[in-house]
Scaffold this motif. Structure first.
Motif, mmCIF file in Angstrom:
data_model
loop_
_atom_site.group_PDB
_atom_site.id
_atom_site.type_symbol
_atom_site.label_atom_id
_atom_site.label_comp_id
_atom_site.label_asym_id
_atom_site.label_seq_id
_atom_site.Cartn_x
_atom_site.Cartn_y
_atom_site.Cartn_z
ATOM 1 N N VAL A 135 -19.600 -1.021 9.091
ATOM 2 C CA VAL A 135 -17.733 -1.076 9.544
ATOM 3 C C VAL A 135 -17.190 -2.781 10.080
ATOM 4 O O VAL A 135 -16.135 -3.077 8.996
ATOM 5 N N VAL A 136 -18.192 -3.386 10.522
ATOM 6 C CA VAL A 136 -17.321 -4.529 11.188
ATOM 7 C C VAL A 136 -17.481 -5.938 9.816
ATOM 8 O O VAL A 136 -16.797 -6.360 10.325
ATOM 9 N N ARG A 137 -18.497 -5.274 9.372
ATOM 10 C CA ARG A 137 -18.602 -5.933 8.619
ATOM 11 C C ARG A 137 -17.128 -6.109 7.713
ATOM 12 O O ARG A 137 -16.589 -6.928 6.487
ATOM 13 N N ARG A 138 -17.127 -4.618 6.820
ATOM 14 C CA ARG A 138 -15.613 -4.725 6.038
ATOM 15 C C ARG A 138 -14.655 -5.091 7.570
ATOM 16 O O ARG A 138 -13.887 -5.617 6.224
ATOM 17 N N LEU A 139 -14.424 -5.053 7.993
ATOM 18 C CA LEU A 139 -13.275 -5.312 8.878
ATOM 19 C C LEU A 139 -13.318 -7.207 8.490
ATOM 20 O O LEU A 139 -12.093 -7.590 8.198
ATOM 21 N N ALA A 140 -14.285 -8.160 8.608
ATOM 22 C CA ALA A 140 -14.554 -9.198 8.295
ATOM 23 C C ALA A 140 -13.948 -9.436 7.536
ATOM 24 O O ALA A 140 -13.496 -11.131 6.503
ATOM 25 N N GLU A 141 -14.540 -8.985 6.406
ATOM 26 C CA GLU A 141 -14.022 -9.415 4.930
ATOM 27 C C GLU A 141 -12.645 -9.097 4.351
ATOM 28 O O GLU A 141 -12.116 -10.386 3.820
ATOM 29 N N VAL A 154 -9.983 2.948 9.933
ATOM 30 C CA VAL A 154 -8.981 3.816 10.331
ATOM 31 C C VAL A 154 -9.533 5.672 10.114
ATOM 32 O O VAL A 154 -10.369 5.205 8.579
ATOM 33 N N PHE A 155 -9.126 6.301 10.181
ATOM 34 C CA PHE A 155 -9.667 7.788 9.160
ATOM 35 C C PHE A 155 -8.962 8.991 9.611
ATOM 36 O O PHE A 155 -7.755 8.695 10.361
ATOM 37 N N GLU A 156 -9.185 9.590 8.173
ATOM 38 C CA GLU A 156 -8.136 10.519 7.864
ATOM 39 C C GLU A 156 -8.882 11.842 8.940
ATOM 40 O O GLU A 156 -9.745 12.021 8.942
ATOM 41 N N VAL A 157 -7.833 12.963 9.550
ATOM 42 C CA VAL A 157 -7.855 13.158 10.744
ATOM 43 C C VAL A 157 -6.392 14.560 10.590
ATOM 44 O O VAL A 157 -5.720 14.442 9.625
ATOM 45 N N PRO A 158 -6.934 15.099 10.240
ATOM 46 C CA PRO A 158 -6.115 16.731 10.072
ATOM 47 C C PRO A 158 -5.278 17.041 11.101
ATOM 48 O O PRO A 158 -4.653 16.557 11.850
ATOM 49 N N ASP A 175 -8.460 -0.409 -2.658
ATOM 50 C CA ASP A 175 -9.920 -0.228 -2.431
ATOM 51 C C ASP A 175 -9.668 -0.025 -0.283
ATOM 52 O O ASP A 175 -10.150 -0.114 -0.366
ATOM 53 N N GLY A 176 -9.094 1.786 -0.678
ATOM 54 C CA GLY A 176 -9.139 1.869 1.191
ATOM 55 C C GLY A 176 -8.444 0.420 1.827
ATOM 56 O O GLY A 176 -8.741 0.832 3.431
ATOM 57 N N VAL A 177 -7.704 -0.216 1.643
ATOM 58 C CA VAL A 177 -6.913 -0.973 2.792
ATOM 59 C C VAL A 177 -5.476 -1.037 2.920
ATOM 60 O O VAL A 177 -4.432 -0.080 1.219
ATOM 61 N N TYR A 239 -3.825 -5.430 8.656
ATOM 62 C CA TYR A 239 -4.199 -4.010 7.980
ATOM 63 C C TYR A 239 -4.953 -3.234 8.502
ATOM 64 O O TYR A 239 -5.113 -3.750 9.650
ATOM 65 N N ALA A 240 -5.390 -2.211 8.166
ATOM 66 C CA ALA A 240 -6.561 -1.152 7.877
ATOM 67 C C ALA A 240 -7.207 -0.793 7.129
ATOM 68 O O ALA A 240 -6.943 -1.108 5.997
ATOM 69 N N VAL A 241 -8.406 -0.356 7.503
ATOM 70 C CA VAL A 241 -9.456 -0.220 6.293
ATOM 71 C C VAL A 241 -9.673 1.410 6.765
ATOM 72 O O VAL A 241 -10.172 1.913 7.271
ATOM 73 N N VAL A 242 -9.865 2.084 5.374
ATOM 74 C CA VAL A 242 -9.820 3.330 5.678
ATOM 75 C C VAL A 242 -11.660 3.387 5.392
ATOM 76 O O VAL A 242 -12.012 3.268 4.303
ATOM 77 N N ILE A 243 -12.271 4.293 5.899
ATOM 78 C CA ILE A 243 -13.366 4.356 5.933
ATOM 79 C C ILE A 243 -13.703 5.647 5.888
ATOM 80 O O ILE A 243 -13.164 7.014 6.925
ATOM 81 N N ASP A 244 -15.020 6.357 5.969
ATOM 82 C CA ASP A 244 -15.669 7.372 5.734
ATOM 83 C C ASP A 244 -15.913 7.977 7.019
ATOM 84 O O ASP A 244 -16.583 7.356 7.932
ATOM 85 N N PRO A 245 -15.440 8.952 7.902
ATOM 86 C CA PRO A 245 -15.879 8.972 9.201
ATOM 87 C C PRO A 245 -16.998 9.960 9.062
ATOM 88 O O PRO A 245 -17.098 9.266 10.348
ATOM 89 N N ARG A 246 -17.960 10.302 8.394
ATOM 90 C CA ARG A 246 -19.371 10.838 8.223
ATOM 91 C C ARG A 246 -20.457 9.301 8.508
ATOM 92 O O ARG A 246 -21.206 9.032 9.696
ATOM 93 N N VAL A 247 -19.465 7.746 8.648
ATOM 94 C CA VAL A 247 -20.476 6.994 9.683
ATOM 95 C C VAL A 247 -21.067 6.880 10.737
ATOM 96 O O VAL A 247 -21.253 6.052 11.504
ATOM 97 N N GLY A 248 -19.550 7.630 11.302
ATOM 98 C CA GLY A 248 -19.891 7.540 12.946
ATOM 99 C C GLY A 248 -19.959 8.435 13.386
ATOM 100 O O GLY A 248 -20.050 9.443 13.003
ATOM 101 N N HIS A 249 -20.851 8.557 14.528
ATOM 102 C CA HIS A 249 -21.623 9.421 14.880
ATOM 103 C C HIS A 249 -20.640 10.269 16.133
ATOM 104 O O HIS A 249 -20.492 8.410 17.497
ATOM 105 N N ASP A 250 -19.779 11.018 16.753
ATOM 106 C CA ASP A 250 -19.431 10.699 17.824
ATOM 107 C C ASP A 250 -19.989 11.284 19.325
ATOM 108 O O ASP A 250 -20.757 12.260 19.301
#
Ligand code: G1P
Length: 281
Positions: A135-141, A154-158, A175-177, A239-250
């Motif tokens: 995730v942080v590498r994608r932000l840097a890119e 960011v991630f999609e939330v109900p 591209d999710g940006v 800018y914002a990058v939409v990420i798959d929330p499954r990469v995170g563990h709450d």
């Protein structure tokens, strides 16, 4: 570039477990939550990891200090795996600044202003574990593609959960940006500018740090990082990058932390079989 990890919160949701122990030290499997976050930051290649601590919480600093006597005695007892783990925790390079009062996330981040030294910086919130630095590498890119602009994950939330988060508004660029034109902290459901919530990983420009120095309380009476990023929009792009929330563990609530332990245990050959058995699978 430095990474800032705020760790001065109260841990109220985990009381009484956090009565005498910082919530950042709660274990997930065999490591405290904050070690995952520090490892994620270091894996992304930052020059320094700065933990914003409260002076009352010595345990975090003890955890990241070397303990040669313990390592030696573990080695003498033939417990090399534990010795290696203790050595690793003590070898992670972190430094500290202190937040004296719990005035909010924005206040915690501005405590690291001198360390950021006028450059862009990463922010990693410890409530979510990401087990790699993708995730942080994608932000840097994305930041590099846009001249060093601030970028938030960011991630999609109900709809009925959106008011728990910082929320972005803007235009998708593919591209999710997203090009962000607004950020609002904890909006009412009807006022949320989108269903995209801030995930807890940020790459921010020095302008945001400057605005934090003069920030006033926002949602919940706290100094909000989201408001400073919104303020930066008058001077620069965000800018914002939409990420798959499954990469995170709450790990932010007891239920989420328990679930994270189970999910990571099922992925870990050291624990997978016994957990499966215990769950009756
Ligand atoms: C913080 C941020 C919020 C973000 C959230 C992610 O809120 O202020 O913008 O969406 O983390 O977890 P908190 O959870 O501290 O209320």
């Amino acid at each position: 570039m430095i990474a800032v990890i705020p760790a001065a919160g109260m841990g109220t949701r985990f009381l009484p477990a956090t009565k005498a122990m910082p919530k950042e030290m709660l274990p997930v499997l065999d490591k405290p939550v904050i070690q995952y976050v520090v490892e994620e930051a270091l894996d992304s290649g930052v020059s320094e990891v700065v933990i914003v601590n409260s002076r009352a919480k010595r345990e975090i600093e003890e955890h990241f200090s070397a303990d040669e006597a313990l390592v030696e005695s573990l080695r003498a007892a033939g417990k090399d795996t534990y010795a290696d783990a203790v050595e690793r925790a003590g070898s992670l390079s972190v430094s500290y600044v202190y937040q004296d009062e719990p005035l909010g996330l924005g206040d915690a981040i501005r405590c690291a202003a001198e360390r950021a030294a006028g450059e862009s910086f990463l922010v990693l919130l410890g409530d979510v574990i990401v087990t790699d630095s993708s995730v942080v590498r994608r932000l840097a890119e994305v930041s590099a593609e846009h001249g060093g602009a601030s970028v938030v994950a960011v991630f999609e939330v109900p709809g009925d959960e959106i008011s728990r988060y910082g929320v972005i508004g803007g235009e998708p660029m593919g591209d999710g940006v997203w090009k962000v034109d607004r950020l609002v902290e904890k909006p009412a459901k009807e006022e949320a500018p989108s269903n995209l919530a801030i995930f807890g990983r940020y790459l921010l420009s020095n302008k945001v740090m400057e605005l934090l120095q003069v920030a006033r309380p926002g949602a919940g009476g706290e100094i909000q990082l989201t408001d400073a990023i919104d303020g930066a929009l008058t001077a620069e792009e965000v800018y914002a990058v939409v990420i798959d929330p499954r990469v995170g563990h709450d790990t932010g609530t007891v239920a989420a932390w328990l679930e994270t332990n189970v999910r990571l245990a099922l992925d870990d050959p050291r624990y997978a079989d016994s957990i499966r058995k215990a769950l009756g699978d």
